[in-house]
Design an enzyme around this catalytic site. Structure first.
Site, PDB file in Angstrom:
ATOM      1  N   ARG A 103       0.775  -1.250   0.079  1.00 29.57           N
ATOM      2  CA  ARG A 103      -0.005  -0.173  -0.065  1.00 29.57           C
ATOM      3  C   ARG A 103       0.789   1.214  -0.007  1.00 29.57           C
ATOM      4  O   ARG A 103       0.426   2.427  -0.033  1.00 29.57           O
ATOM      5  CB  ARG A 103      -1.052  -0.050   1.110  1.00 29.57           C
ATOM      6  CG  ARG A 103      -2.205  -1.058   0.995  1.00 29.57           C
ATOM      7  CD  ARG A 103      -3.014  -1.517   2.130  1.00 29.57           C
ATOM      8  NE  ARG A 103      -3.723  -0.268   2.641  1.00 29.57           N
ATOM      9  CZ  ARG A 103      -4.180  -0.457   4.103  1.00 29.57           C
ATOM     10  NH1 ARG A 103      -4.138  -1.618   4.664  1.00 29.57           N
ATOM     11  NH2 ARG A 103      -4.751   0.308   4.681  1.00 29.57           N
ATOM     12  N   HIS A 137      -1.746  -4.754  -4.582  1.00 32.09           N
ATOM     13  CA  HIS A 137      -2.641  -3.810  -4.406  1.00 32.09           C
ATOM     14  C   HIS A 137      -2.940  -2.834  -5.607  1.00 32.09           C
ATOM     15  O   HIS A 137      -3.840  -2.478  -5.779  1.00 32.09           O
ATOM     16  CB  HIS A 137      -2.036  -3.020  -3.085  1.00 32.09           C
ATOM     17  CG  HIS A 137      -3.043  -1.805  -2.685  1.00 32.09           C
ATOM     18  ND1 HIS A 137      -4.381  -2.011  -2.487  1.00 32.09           N
ATOM     19  CD2 HIS A 137      -2.775  -0.502  -2.676  1.00 32.09           C
ATOM     20  CE1 HIS A 137      -4.881  -0.810  -2.119  1.00 32.09           C
ATOM     21  NE2 HIS A 137      -3.897   0.043  -2.480  1.00 32.09           N
ATOM     22  N   ASP A 176     -14.201   0.453  -2.798  1.00 30.22           N
ATOM     23  CA  ASP A 176     -13.824   1.865  -3.211  1.00 30.22           C
ATOM     24  C   ASP A 176     -13.443   1.903  -4.612  1.00 30.22           C
ATOM     25  O   ASP A 176     -13.467   1.228  -5.261  1.00 30.22           O
ATOM     26  CB  ASP A 176     -12.762   2.433  -2.182  1.00 30.22           C
ATOM     27  CG  ASP A 176     -11.378   1.492  -2.836  1.00 30.22           C
ATOM     28  OD1 ASP A 176     -10.755   1.820  -3.614  1.00 30.22           O
ATOM     29  OD2 ASP A 176     -11.238   0.785  -1.866  1.00 30.22           O
ATOM     30  N   LYS A 199     -15.673   6.062  -0.968  1.00 29.16           N
ATOM     31  CA  LYS A 199     -14.927   5.912   0.372  1.00 29.16           C
ATOM     32  C   LYS A 199     -13.801   6.905   0.298  1.00 29.16           C
ATOM     33  O   LYS A 199     -13.068   7.289  -0.650  1.00 29.16           O
ATOM     34  CB  LYS A 199     -14.336   4.631   0.509  1.00 29.16           C
ATOM     35  CG  LYS A 199     -13.377   4.611   1.704  1.00 29.16           C
ATOM     36  CD  LYS A 199     -12.707   3.278   1.761  1.00 29.16           C
ATOM     37  CE  LYS A 199     -11.059   3.245   1.325  1.00 29.16           C
ATOM     38  NZ  LYS A 199     -10.428   2.108   1.700  1.00 29.16           N
ATOM     39  N   ASP A 226     -12.790  -6.508  -2.443  1.00 31.45           N
ATOM     40  CA  ASP A 226     -11.755  -5.853  -1.924  1.00 31.45           C
ATOM     41  C   ASP A 226     -10.403  -6.539  -2.043  1.00 31.45           C
ATOM     42  O   ASP A 226     -10.676  -7.806  -2.126  1.00 31.45           O
ATOM     43  CB  ASP A 226     -11.881  -5.072  -0.682  1.00 31.45           C
ATOM     44  CG  ASP A 226     -11.366  -3.791  -0.618  1.00 31.45           C
ATOM     45  OD1 ASP A 226     -10.240  -3.494  -1.500  1.00 31.45           O
ATOM     46  OD2 ASP A 226     -11.345  -3.111   0.363  1.00 31.45           O
ATOM     47  N   ASP A 230      -8.031  -5.197   6.359  1.00 31.08           N
ATOM     48  CA  ASP A 230      -6.983  -4.836   7.238  1.00 31.08           C
ATOM     49  C   ASP A 230      -7.601  -4.919   8.593  1.00 31.08           C
ATOM     50  O   ASP A 230      -7.829  -5.775   9.120  1.00 31.08           O
ATOM     51  CB  ASP A 230      -6.344  -3.832   7.076  1.00 31.08           C
ATOM     52  CG  ASP A 230      -4.984  -3.564   7.877  1.00 31.08           C
ATOM     53  OD1 ASP A 230      -4.787  -4.166   8.675  1.00 31.08           O
ATOM     54  OD2 ASP A 230      -4.338  -2.395   7.518  1.00 31.08           O
ATOM     55  N   THR A 231      -8.162  -3.582   8.951  1.00 30.07           N
ATOM     56  CA  THR A 231      -8.730  -3.326  10.243  1.00 30.07           C
ATOM     57  C   THR A 231     -10.281  -3.580  10.175  1.00 30.07           C
ATOM     58  O   THR A 231     -10.886  -3.540  10.943  1.00 30.07           O
ATOM     59  CB  THR A 231      -8.649  -1.975  10.882  1.00 30.07           C
ATOM     60  OG1 THR A 231      -9.241  -1.031   9.801  1.00 30.07           O
ATOM     61  CG2 THR A 231      -7.102  -1.425  10.720  1.00 30.07           C
TER      62      THR A 231
HETATM   63  C1  R5P Z   1      -7.320   0.178   0.079  1.00 28.34           C
HETATM   64  O1  R5P Z   1      -7.039   0.776  -0.579  1.00 28.34           O
HETATM   65  C2  R5P Z   1      -7.722  -1.631   0.236  1.00 28.34           C
HETATM   66  O2  R5P Z   1      -8.098  -1.737  -1.134  1.00 28.34           O
HETATM   67  C3  R5P Z   1      -8.602  -1.888   1.396  1.00 28.34           C
HETATM   68  O3  R5P Z   1      -9.996  -1.222   0.979  1.00 28.34           O
HETATM   69  C4  R5P Z   1      -7.882  -1.391   2.717  1.00 28.34           C
HETATM   70  O4  R5P Z   1      -6.646  -2.044   2.819  1.00 28.34           O
HETATM   71  C5  R5P Z   1      -8.991  -2.174   3.783  1.00 28.34           C
HETATM   72  O5  R5P Z   1      -8.243  -1.541   5.068  1.00 28.34           O
HETATM   73  P1  R5P Z   1      -9.135  -1.592   6.402  1.00 28.34           P
HETATM   74  O6  R5P Z   1      -9.705  -2.750   6.418  1.00 28.34           O
HETATM   75  O7  R5P Z   1      -8.258  -1.281   7.421  1.00 28.34           O
HETATM   76  O8  R5P Z   1     -10.350  -0.573   5.849  1.00 28.34           O
END
Ligand code: R5P
Length: 322
Positions: A103, A137, A176, A199, A226, A230-231
């Site tokens: 990322r 990514h 997104d 988003k 997606d 992550d979180t």
């Molecule tokens: C962001 O650009 C990625 O595609 C994911 O949407 C992102 O890494 C998700 O992160 P989190 O689960 O922390 O919102």
């Protein structure tokens, strides 16, 4: 007199401590034993590697994903590659199902690094001759390397799963706008329409805000796509936006289940029906919920390794693109 020896037609697969279960499954597909190797830390935290079998002139694949602890696993990978090079392996392929630091792939603010590029340089300097990875990514990360990169996609595995589920009145939703192309391919494979969540990420914090849903989701089953969770913030905000916009039920899928805290709590508390992920990242018992389904990419990775080893096409695995 000295005679140059060519590549020995033997494929060997090794792994560090990041995800041995996946490496074993890949070897199961290839019907070969996992290579013998010690990787451990000294009391001063220095990592040490000892290869316990001959790799001279062999075609070596080192499997190590970029999961937590990320920096330790990355360092293990670099040191394993260095050891393979110094042990005279003929060719070394770094198999990195989840590419670390992916990322951080552009200088989108003043005075910030491009760490995904730095990782590419480190791998090359260590001695990797090729890279095999899954759903970067950003596909452009391939261009950070001057060695061949094969990028596999989990899209067939994940979309086949949902095709078999045959959810009525399905709409595929990009989490997104950056994921819209991946989601478009996904929707095409399921013959479903596409919607997109607008988003906005706020600063460098983990907090994100989901805004409006672009496209029609009312009275439909929504499937969010997606590259990684992550979180869990992006997904749960997308779920509430979709529910507000009238979706009846919401599913999610991603390639890389990073699941940093508090992702599991967020997913457990959300009205998501099911979250489907792959095994590019190991999931501990406490990260397994009934609503999380894990599909294995080991057959795809094993087949790609076989094709790289035998010089056959890897692209043929994705006849319509990833
Ligand atoms: C962001 O650009 C990625 O595609 C994911 O949407 C992102 O890494 C998700 O992160 P989190 O689960 O922390 O919102």
């Amino acid at each position: 007199m000295y005679q140059e020896v060519g590549l020995v037609d033997e494929l060997k697969v090794f792994t560090g401590n990041a995800h041995p279960v996946l490496a074993e499954a890949i070897c199961g597909y290839l019907k070969i034993p996992l290579g013998q190797l010690d990787v451990f830390q000294f009391s001063n935290e220095n990592i040490f590697v000892r290869i316990l079998e001959n790799v001279r002139q062999r075609d070596v694949f080192v499997v190590q994903t970029g999961s937590s602890p990320v920096n330790q696993n990355l360092m293990e990978l670099l040191i394993m590659i260095d050891a393979m090079k110094r042990a005279s392996a003929a060719r070394i392929t770094a198999v990195i199902p989840y590419y670390p630091y992916s990322r951080t792939d552009k200088k989108d603010q003043p005075r910030v690094p491009i760490t995904a590029r730095l990782v590419a340089d480190l791998l090359t300097v260590a001695g990797a001759n090729r890279v095999l990875t899954v759903d970067l990514h950003a596909g452009q990360i391939q261009g950070f390397f001057n060695i061949p990169v094969d990028e596999l996609s989990a899209i067939y595995l994940l979309s086949d799963y949902f095709r078999k589920k045959a959810l009525p009145n399905l709409v595929v939703v990009a989490a997104d706008p950056g994921t819209a192309k991946r989601a478009r391919n996904f929707a095409d494979r399921l013959h479903a329409p596409l919607a997109i969540i607008e988003k906005r990420r706020i600063g460098n914090t983990q907090k994100t805000e989901a805004y409006n849903v672009i496209g029609d989701v009312r009275d439909m089953s929504a499937l969010i796509v997606d590259d990684e969770i992550d979180t869990g913030s992006t997904i749960v905000e997308a779920v509430s936006a979709l529910k507000k916009a009238g979706a009846i039920e919401v599913y999610a899928c991603c390639t890389h289940p990073v699941f940093s805290d508090p992702a599991i709590q967020r997913l457990a508390a959300s009205p998501l029906k099911e979250v489907v992920v792959t095994d590019t990242i190991p999931l501990s018992e406490k990260k397994r919920l009934d609503k999380i389904t894990v599909l294995s990419l080991s057959p795809l990775l094993g087949e790609a390794i076989h094709r790289i080893h035998t010089g056959s096409s890897v692209g043929e695995l994705f006849p319509n693109g990833g």
